[in-house]
Scaffold this motif. Structure first.
Motif, short mmCIF file in Angstrom:
data_model
loop_
_atom_site.label_atom_id
_atom_site.label_comp_id
_atom_site.label_asym_id
_atom_site.label_seq_id
_atom_site.Cartn_x
_atom_site.Cartn_y
_atom_site.Cartn_z
N GLY A 100 23.79 53.01 -36.37
CA GLY A 100 23.55 53.23 -37.79
C GLY A 100 22.07 53.37 -38.11
O GLY A 100 21.20 52.98 -37.32
N LEU A 101 21.81 53.90 -39.28
CA LEU A 101 20.43 54.10 -39.70
C LEU A 101 19.64 52.79 -39.71
O LEU A 101 18.48 52.73 -39.30
N PHE A 102 20.27 51.70 -40.18
CA PHE A 102 19.60 50.42 -40.28
C PHE A 102 19.85 49.52 -39.07
O PHE A 102 19.22 48.47 -38.95
N THR A 103 20.77 49.91 -38.21
CA THR A 103 21.09 49.09 -37.03
C THR A 103 20.73 49.78 -35.72
O THR A 103 20.83 49.16 -34.66
N GLY A 104 20.33 51.04 -35.80
CA GLY A 104 19.96 51.76 -34.60
C GLY A 104 18.72 52.61 -34.78
O GLY A 104 18.17 53.15 -33.81
N GLY A 105 18.28 52.76 -36.02
CA GLY A 105 17.04 53.48 -36.29
C GLY A 105 17.14 54.98 -36.28
O GLY A 105 16.12 55.67 -36.30
N SER A 106 18.36 55.54 -36.28
CA SER A 106 18.53 56.99 -36.27
C SER A 106 19.45 57.42 -37.39
O SER A 106 20.42 56.72 -37.73
N ALA A 107 19.18 58.61 -37.94
CA ALA A 107 20.02 59.15 -39.00
C ALA A 107 21.18 59.99 -38.46
O ALA A 107 21.98 60.50 -39.24
N ASP A 108 21.27 60.12 -37.13
CA ASP A 108 22.29 61.00 -36.55
C ASP A 108 23.71 60.57 -36.92
O ASP A 108 24.57 61.40 -37.22
N GLN A 109 23.96 59.26 -36.90
CA GLN A 109 25.30 58.79 -37.24
C GLN A 109 25.66 59.13 -38.69
O GLN A 109 26.77 59.54 -38.99
N LEU A 110 24.71 58.96 -39.59
CA LEU A 110 24.94 59.28 -41.00
C LEU A 110 25.20 60.77 -41.18
O LEU A 110 26.06 61.17 -41.99
N ILE A 111 24.51 61.61 -40.43
CA ILE A 111 24.69 63.06 -40.55
C ILE A 111 26.11 63.45 -40.16
O ILE A 111 26.79 64.17 -40.90
N VAL A 112 26.57 62.98 -39.01
CA VAL A 112 27.91 63.40 -38.56
C VAL A 112 29.00 62.76 -39.41
O VAL A 112 30.05 63.39 -39.66
N GLN A 113 28.79 61.53 -39.88
CA GLN A 113 29.79 60.90 -40.75
C GLN A 113 29.93 61.68 -42.05
O GLN A 113 31.05 61.91 -42.54
N THR A 114 28.81 62.10 -42.61
CA THR A 114 28.84 62.85 -43.87
C THR A 114 29.51 64.20 -43.68
O THR A 114 30.34 64.62 -44.51
N MET A 115 29.18 64.89 -42.62
CA MET A 115 29.78 66.21 -42.36
C MET A 115 31.28 66.10 -42.15
O MET A 115 32.06 66.92 -42.67
N ALA A 116 31.72 65.09 -41.41
CA ALA A 116 33.15 64.91 -41.17
C ALA A 116 33.90 64.60 -42.46
O ALA A 116 34.96 65.18 -42.74
N ALA A 117 33.34 63.69 -43.26
CA ALA A 117 34.00 63.30 -44.51
C ALA A 117 34.14 64.48 -45.46
O ALA A 117 35.22 64.72 -46.03
N LEU A 118 33.06 65.23 -45.65
CA LEU A 118 33.10 66.36 -46.58
C LEU A 118 34.00 67.48 -46.07
O LEU A 118 34.70 68.14 -46.86
N SER A 119 34.01 67.70 -44.76
CA SER A 119 34.85 68.75 -44.19
C SER A 119 36.32 68.47 -44.42
O SER A 119 37.08 69.35 -44.85
N VAL A 120 36.74 67.24 -44.15
CA VAL A 120 38.15 66.88 -44.35
C VAL A 120 38.50 66.91 -45.83
O VAL A 120 39.58 67.37 -46.22
N LEU A 121 37.59 66.43 -46.68
CA LEU A 121 37.85 66.43 -48.12
C LEU A 121 38.09 67.85 -48.64
O LEU A 121 39.08 68.10 -49.33
#
Length: 434
Positions: free
Chosen positions: A347-368
């Motif tokens: 996670g952004l606050f637990t791993g220092g990278s925004a990569d997880q947030l990017i793919v989570q957002t893309m997956a959520a919006l795509s399915v929606l």
């Protein structure tokens, strides 16, 4: 798979299947007394249609390693599962098929709450068949098959993290919530739509349904842990899943009740039940990838935000009858995106990278977007052909009798229409010193 893991797999399958009658009770208690049969039948109808189609071709379609790789499997690759049933590992394989079927069933059952009190049963059954064929069977493969395009999104984008959805934040809850929004728009508002129309007719049924859902959710979140090295292996997430399923749900109850109190209302049992469901929804994608403390915070946030989100339908004038959008779509989005910030190690606050947030957002919006588009097209097509919504006069008279010819509650007729004479009875003498 050893006997212990196989046993848990079977039990988890039964637990998840029980959740759909739990949805039926939960939704059934929330609607009007003259709609309870219709509401519960929509869940049981989904159980019939989805299980049959899953066995015939749905399981093959979600196997996106065949057919159009990454997007859709060949529905005829093992039609009716004859090949799978004769394989050397058929015991384990077929239990896995049944486990997957229960997820497909409950996803569809959740959608029904958005169109309570006003849908034709035959039209609903047609929607169920078309929705799972053109939506759920594909989305399940995208998210959970190792070759699914959502499962491998981070790899294809060259990022350090792939999408996390352990038990269905995208495939189940965002999917169902977006479909519910589409159908609510297609069918329109109920006659006399207002806050007063939303009063539940049977609160104990609501609480019973919520209890069954929470009970079954331990299988929903933890069932897949039987695969791989099994639930007893040192690296198994089953303990983490169990405590997170408990903790996030409990915190969400408190969050919902606090909002009721702060907004001048009394803390209600329906609010507690709704909060529990919101917490369960939010923890679903994240149950194996958060420490217990972060799960408590997730549950609290979900309870608070979903409690406020369900009020938006009155502002937007969208009749999502039983708050499927406010609880499942919003709760699913919260749980899915929360991983982008707090997933253990990534996670952004637990791993220092925004990569997880990017793919989570893309997956959520795509399915929606995909689910909303497919559901709106299918619902609109049914409405324009066979008709999806019942007549207004049948809605007012009661959808149970109009559609099913039966009532949820049968009261005996009075023997007399006049006043009943009451005969006074003299008290018996009291004997002292007996």
């Amino acid at each position: 798979m050893d006997s212990g893991n196989l046993s848990w797999y079977i039990v988890a399958t039964a637990l998840v299947l029980l959740m759909t009658p739990g949805v039926a009770f939960f939704y059934g208690g929330l609607v009007r007394a003259k709609s309870v049969v219709s509401m519960m039948m929509m869940s049981f109808g989904a159980m019939g249609v989805v299980a049959v189609l899953w066995i015939l071709y749905g399981f093959s379609m979600q196997n996106v390693s065949t057919g159009w790789v990454g997007f859709v499997g060949n529905p005829l690759s093992d039609f009716g599962l004859g090949d799978l049933a004769s394989g050397g590992s058929s015991n384990v394989d077929l239990v896995g098929v049944a486990f997957g079927a229960t997820f497909a069933i409950i996803t569809v059952a959740l959608i029904s709450g958005a169109i309570a009190d006003r849908a034709k049963f035959g039209a609903w059954m047609a929607f169920v068949a078309l929705f799972v064929t053109f939506d759920y069977f594909l989305v399940a493969g995208w998210v959970w098959n190792p070759d699914g395009w959502i499962a491998t999104l981070g790899t294809h984008l060259g990022l350090s993290a792939n999408v996390i959805d352990y038990a269905g934040g995208t495939a189940v809850h965002i999917n169902a919530g977006a479909a519910a929004l589409a159908l609510a728009l297609v069918l329109g508002k109920r006659v006399g739509f207002s806050k007063d129309i939303n009063r539940p007719h049977n609160v104990p049924l609501v609480l019973l349904g919520a209890a069954l859902l929470w009970f079954g959710w331990f299988g929903f979140n933890g069932g897949a842990a039987a695969a791989g090295d099994g639930i007893a292996a040192s690296g198994s997430p089953i303990g983490l899943i169990t405590i997170n399923t408990l903790g996030a749900t409990a915190a969400a109850i408190l969050g919902w009740l606090v909002i009721e109190k702060l907004t001048g209302r009394k803390p209600t049992s329906v609010g507690a039940a709704s909060g529990a469901v919101a917490g369960l929804v939010a923890i679903t994608p994240a149950c194996a990838n958060l420490t217990p403390g972060w799960s408590l915070l997730l549950g609290l946030i979900a309870g608070i935000v979903c409690a406020k989100a369900v009020e938006l339908k009155y502002l937007l004038r969208i009749d999502d009858s039983l708050d499927v959008v406010g609880v499942h779509l919003v709760g699913g989005l919260i749980g899915t995106l929360y991983l982008g910030f707090f997933a253990t190690g990534t996670g952004l606050f637990t791993g220092g990278s925004a990569d997880q947030l990017i793919v989570q957002t893309m997956a959520a919006l795509s399915v929606l977007v995909f689910s909303f588009g497919i559901s709106w097209a299918v619902g609109w097509g049914i409405q324009k052909t066979m008709g999806f919504r019942i007549r207004s006069e049948d809605e007012l008279a009661g959808v149970d009798t109009a559609v099913h010819g039966e009532s949820g509650y049968a009261f005996p007729e009075e023997a007399s229409t006049g006043p009943v004479a009451v005969q006074a009875v003299a008290p018996e003498p009291v004997l002292h010193g007996a």
